[in-house]
Design an enzyme around this catalytic site. Sequence first.
Site, PDB file in Angstrom:
ATOM      1  N   ARG A 140      39.909  25.390  31.980  1.00 59.59           N
ATOM      2  CA  ARG A 140      40.021  26.864  32.328  1.00 59.59           C
ATOM      3  C   ARG A 140      38.645  27.488  32.627  1.00 59.59           C
ATOM      4  O   ARG A 140      38.990  28.585  33.445  1.00 59.59           O
ATOM      5  CB  ARG A 140      40.719  27.476  31.075  1.00 59.59           C
ATOM      6  CG  ARG A 140      41.155  29.094  31.677  1.00 59.59           C
ATOM      7  CD  ARG A 140      42.320  29.308  30.712  1.00 59.59           C
ATOM      8  NE  ARG A 140      42.766  30.761  31.008  1.00 59.59           N
ATOM      9  CZ  ARG A 140      43.747  31.461  31.006  1.00 59.59           C
ATOM     10  NH1 ARG A 140      44.546  30.873  29.814  1.00 59.59           N
ATOM     11  NH2 ARG A 140      44.099  32.729  31.229  1.00 59.59           N
TER      12      ARG A 140
ATOM     13  N   LYS B  24      45.923  28.600  39.767  1.00 60.68           N
ATOM     14  CA  LYS B  24      45.666  29.279  38.321  1.00 60.68           C
ATOM     15  C   LYS B  24      46.618  28.770  37.348  1.00 60.68           C
ATOM     16  O   LYS B  24      46.249  28.424  36.187  1.00 60.68           O
ATOM     17  CB  LYS B  24      45.852  30.818  38.620  1.00 60.68           C
ATOM     18  CG  LYS B  24      45.957  31.668  37.155  1.00 60.68           C
ATOM     19  CD  LYS B  24      44.451  32.269  36.820  1.00 60.68           C
ATOM     20  CE  LYS B  24      44.643  32.902  35.363  1.00 60.68           C
ATOM     21  NZ  LYS B  24      43.938  34.098  35.124  1.00 60.68           N
TER      22      LYS B  24
ATOM     23  N   HIS C 221      34.769  44.611  40.846  1.00 60.55           N
ATOM     24  CA  HIS C 221      34.605  43.338  40.373  1.00 60.55           C
ATOM     25  C   HIS C 221      34.578  42.233  41.536  1.00 60.55           C
ATOM     26  O   HIS C 221      33.961  41.105  41.380  1.00 60.55           O
ATOM     27  CB  HIS C 221      35.986  42.871  39.251  1.00 60.55           C
ATOM     28  CG  HIS C 221      36.075  41.394  38.888  1.00 60.55           C
ATOM     29  ND1 HIS C 221      34.998  41.194  37.789  1.00 60.55           N
ATOM     30  CD2 HIS C 221      36.768  40.539  38.978  1.00 60.55           C
ATOM     31  CE1 HIS C 221      35.204  39.923  37.357  1.00 60.55           C
ATOM     32  NE2 HIS C 221      36.678  39.519  38.262  1.00 60.55           N
TER      33      HIS C 221
ATOM     34  N   LYS D  65      46.463  35.652  29.290  1.00 61.03           N
ATOM     35  CA  LYS D  65      45.412  36.614  28.381  1.00 61.03           C
ATOM     36  C   LYS D  65      45.947  37.837  28.699  1.00 61.03           C
ATOM     37  O   LYS D  65      45.974  38.513  29.611  1.00 61.03           O
ATOM     38  CB  LYS D  65      44.233  36.203  29.215  1.00 61.03           C
ATOM     39  CG  LYS D  65      43.499  35.166  28.660  1.00 61.03           C
ATOM     40  CD  LYS D  65      41.923  35.176  29.484  1.00 61.03           C
ATOM     41  CE  LYS D  65      41.210  33.738  29.138  1.00 61.03           C
ATOM     42  NZ  LYS D  65      39.841  33.791  29.770  1.00 61.03           N
TER      43      LYS D  65
ATOM     44  N   ASN E  55      35.557  30.536  35.585  1.00 61.41           N
ATOM     45  CA  ASN E  55      34.606  31.529  35.683  1.00 61.41           C
ATOM     46  C   ASN E  55      33.527  31.475  36.718  1.00 61.41           C
ATOM     47  O   ASN E  55      32.570  31.795  36.592  1.00 61.41           O
ATOM     48  CB  ASN E  55      33.900  31.141  34.266  1.00 61.41           C
ATOM     49  CG  ASN E  55      34.602  31.828  33.214  1.00 61.41           C
ATOM     50  OD1 ASN E  55      35.248  32.696  33.198  1.00 61.41           O
ATOM     51  ND2 ASN E  55      34.741  31.299  31.954  1.00 61.41           N
TER      52      ASN E  55
HETATM   53  N1  LIG Z   1      44.438  38.707  32.046  1.00 65.50           N
HETATM   54  C1  LIG Z   1      43.890  37.938  32.765  1.00 65.50           C
HETATM   55  O1  LIG Z   1      43.896  36.859  32.914  1.00 65.50           O
HETATM   56  C2  LIG Z   1      42.861  38.851  33.873  1.00 65.50           C
HETATM   57  C3  LIG Z   1      42.340  38.271  34.864  1.00 65.50           C
HETATM   58  C4  LIG Z   1      41.637  38.964  35.717  1.00 65.50           C
HETATM   59  C5  LIG Z   1      41.469  40.332  35.684  1.00 65.50           C
HETATM   60  N2  LIG Z   1      41.921  40.848  34.383  1.00 65.50           N
HETATM   61  C6  LIG Z   1      41.975  42.197  34.268  1.00 65.50           C
HETATM   62  O2  LIG Z   1      42.388  43.049  35.599  1.00 65.50           O
HETATM   63  C7  LIG Z   1      42.110  44.223  35.491  1.00 65.50           C
HETATM   64  C8  LIG Z   1      41.881  44.574  37.053  1.00 65.50           C
HETATM   65  O3  LIG Z   1      43.016  44.407  37.684  1.00 65.50           O
HETATM   66  P1  LIG Z   1      43.522  45.149  39.259  1.00 65.50           P
HETATM   67  O4  LIG Z   1      42.226  44.530  39.936  1.00 65.50           O
HETATM   68  O5  LIG Z   1      44.689  44.652  39.459  1.00 65.50           O
HETATM   69  O6  LIG Z   1      43.087  46.668  39.162  1.00 65.50           O
HETATM   70  P2  LIG Z   1      44.003  47.662  38.414  1.00 65.50           P
HETATM   71  O7  LIG Z   1      45.089  47.182  37.862  1.00 65.50           O
HETATM   72  O8  LIG Z   1      42.883  48.815  37.959  1.00 65.50           O
HETATM   73  O9  LIG Z   1      44.467  48.349  39.898  1.00 65.50           O
HETATM   74  C9  LIG Z   1      43.866  48.818  40.752  1.00 65.50           C
HETATM   75  C10 LIG Z   1      44.146  50.292  41.520  1.00 65.50           C
HETATM   76  O10 LIG Z   1      45.201  50.112  42.511  1.00 65.50           O
HETATM   77  C11 LIG Z   1      46.125  51.087  42.118  1.00 65.50           C
HETATM   78  N3  LIG Z   1      47.301  50.045  42.591  1.00 65.50           N
HETATM   79  C12 LIG Z   1      47.937  48.925  41.902  1.00 65.50           C
HETATM   80  N4  LIG Z   1      48.904  48.546  42.804  1.00 65.50           N
HETATM   81  C13 LIG Z   1      48.967  49.449  43.746  1.00 65.50           C
HETATM   82  C14 LIG Z   1      49.900  49.268  44.956  1.00 65.50           C
HETATM   83  N5  LIG Z   1      51.040  48.417  45.041  1.00 65.50           N
HETATM   84  N6  LIG Z   1      49.833  50.442  45.856  1.00 65.50           N
HETATM   85  C15 LIG Z   1      48.847  51.290  45.584  1.00 65.50           C
HETATM   86  N7  LIG Z   1      47.856  51.444  44.652  1.00 65.50           N
HETATM   87  C16 LIG Z   1      47.967  50.438  43.696  1.00 65.50           C
HETATM   88  C17 LIG Z   1      46.047  51.231  40.513  1.00 65.50           C
HETATM   89  O11 LIG Z   1      46.675  52.390  40.238  1.00 65.50           O
HETATM   90  C18 LIG Z   1      44.478  51.132  40.546  1.00 65.50           C
HETATM   91  O12 LIG Z   1      44.061  52.444  40.574  1.00 65.50           O
HETATM   92  C19 LIG Z   1      40.664  44.465  34.758  1.00 65.50           C
HETATM   93  O13 LIG Z   1      41.251  45.136  33.670  1.00 65.50           O
HETATM   94  C20 LIG Z   1      40.379  42.775  34.247  1.00 65.50           C
HETATM   95  O14 LIG Z   1      40.025  42.798  33.309  1.00 65.50           O
HETATM   96  C21 LIG Z   1      42.678  40.089  33.781  1.00 65.50           C
HETATM   97 ZN   LIG Z   2      37.571  37.811  38.156  1.00 62.27          ZN
END
Ligand SMILES: NC(=O)c1ccc[n+]([C@@H]2O[C@H](COP(=O)([O-])OP(=O)(O)OC[C@H]3O[C@@H](n4cnc5c(N)ncnc54)[C@H](O)[C@@H]3O)[C@@H](O)[C@H]2O)c1
Ligand SMILES: [Zn+2]
Length: 307
Positions: free
Chosen positions: A210, A196, A233, A112, A214
């Site tokens: 899938r 997953k 989240h 996705k 949720n």
């Molecule tokens: N495609 C999918 O199936 C799917 C599933 C779940 C979530 N998502 C999406 O994922 C996003 C959330 O992702 P997330 O939780 O990874 O958050 P994010 O990508 O915003 O990262 C969180 C924070 O951590 C920092 N960061 C990342 N890696 C780091 C590291 N190794 N060291 C220090 N800082 C670091 C980033 O700069 C950011 O500020 C949302 O947009 C959500 O919609 C997509």
């Molecule tokens: Zn989630």
Amino acid sequence: MNLSELTKNLPYNRYCIITDKNLYKFYGKELKGFDVIIQISGEKQKSLANIEKTAEKLTELGLDRGSCLIAFGGGVIGDFTGFLASIYMRGIPYIQVPTTLLAMIDSSIGGKTGVNLKTGKNLIGTFYNPTKRIVEPALLKTLPVKELKNGIAECIKHACIKSESLFEFLEKNHKKILAKDPDILNKLIIQSSSIKEKITELDYLEKDTRMLLNYGHTIGHAIEQASNYKLSHGEAISIGMHQVNLLSKSPATKIVEKLLKLYGLPTETNLDKKKIENLMQTDKKKTGNKLRFITLEKIGSAKISTL
Ligand SMILES: NC(=O)c1ccc[n+]([C@@H]2O[C@H](COP(=O)([O-])OP(=O)(O)OC[C@H]3O[C@@H](n4cnc5c(N)ncnc54)[C@H](O)[C@@H]3O)[C@@H](O)[C@H]2O)c1
Ligand SMILES: [Zn+2]
């Protein structure tokens, strides 16, 4: 992590890494030798305007259909880069290098991709798998614990819906996981991501199985919105998992609540109940169906229910 070595034998004419400011600060040196586009960090990056701007940079850098993008970041960078790769020159390959626990076990798997609209999150997107995923748990050393917990909440979700043994592993190792013990994190990533992978292989386009992913998310999304995204989240879906367990009178309610608390994740909220219910109804209108929840029959076994 040596990206030059890891990409040495791949057939692409050039690469462009997409990453964010935070990550560049920590890992800029390791990305030397590649073209790098640095985004602002956070959800705001996931916009169509930013897709257009970044695509123009790619043409300026000379990337063509034989080139490859590398998403070096969390779920935000992964979703953004995957979407860009899926439409740039009608689709070019991309590699996922997830740097958050959430991205390692969840968002970089299952294809996705997407960006947000002002009217809602992830409303524009595609299904588009990366050609390769490079998972390097050592990258989690610099990840803030608050971000680690977002990933832990999704691991707990995977355990609840599919794996009693992962659930027990999460119970037994909570201290080591929160302390980022490398061996234990490695095992957690392997077990959680394989859940997953299996689910999304069975039902790539989210027609039935899938949807189990949720679990905790119908109520969780509404709580996240109702809090104006002040709750993370992971916190919102933690509350969502406990609340759907209560609502469905799941026999696993107590044991899941205990595990969430071991990780310092919340299970209750003072936010206005009516507001949360209204937000869930808006979600229902989007799908045009009855409101559906994922409920737990026991640890490792979930089903789709209309409550
Ligand atoms: N495609 C999918 O199936 C799917 C599933 C779940 C979530 N998502 C999406 O994922 C996003 C959330 O992702 P997330 O939780 O990874 O958050 P994010 O990508 O915003 O990262 C969180 C924070 O951590 C920092 N960061 C990342 N890696 C780091 C590291 N190794 N060291 C220090 N800082 C670091 C980033 O700069 C950011 O500020 C949302 O947009 C959500 O919609 C997509
Ligand atoms: Zn989630």
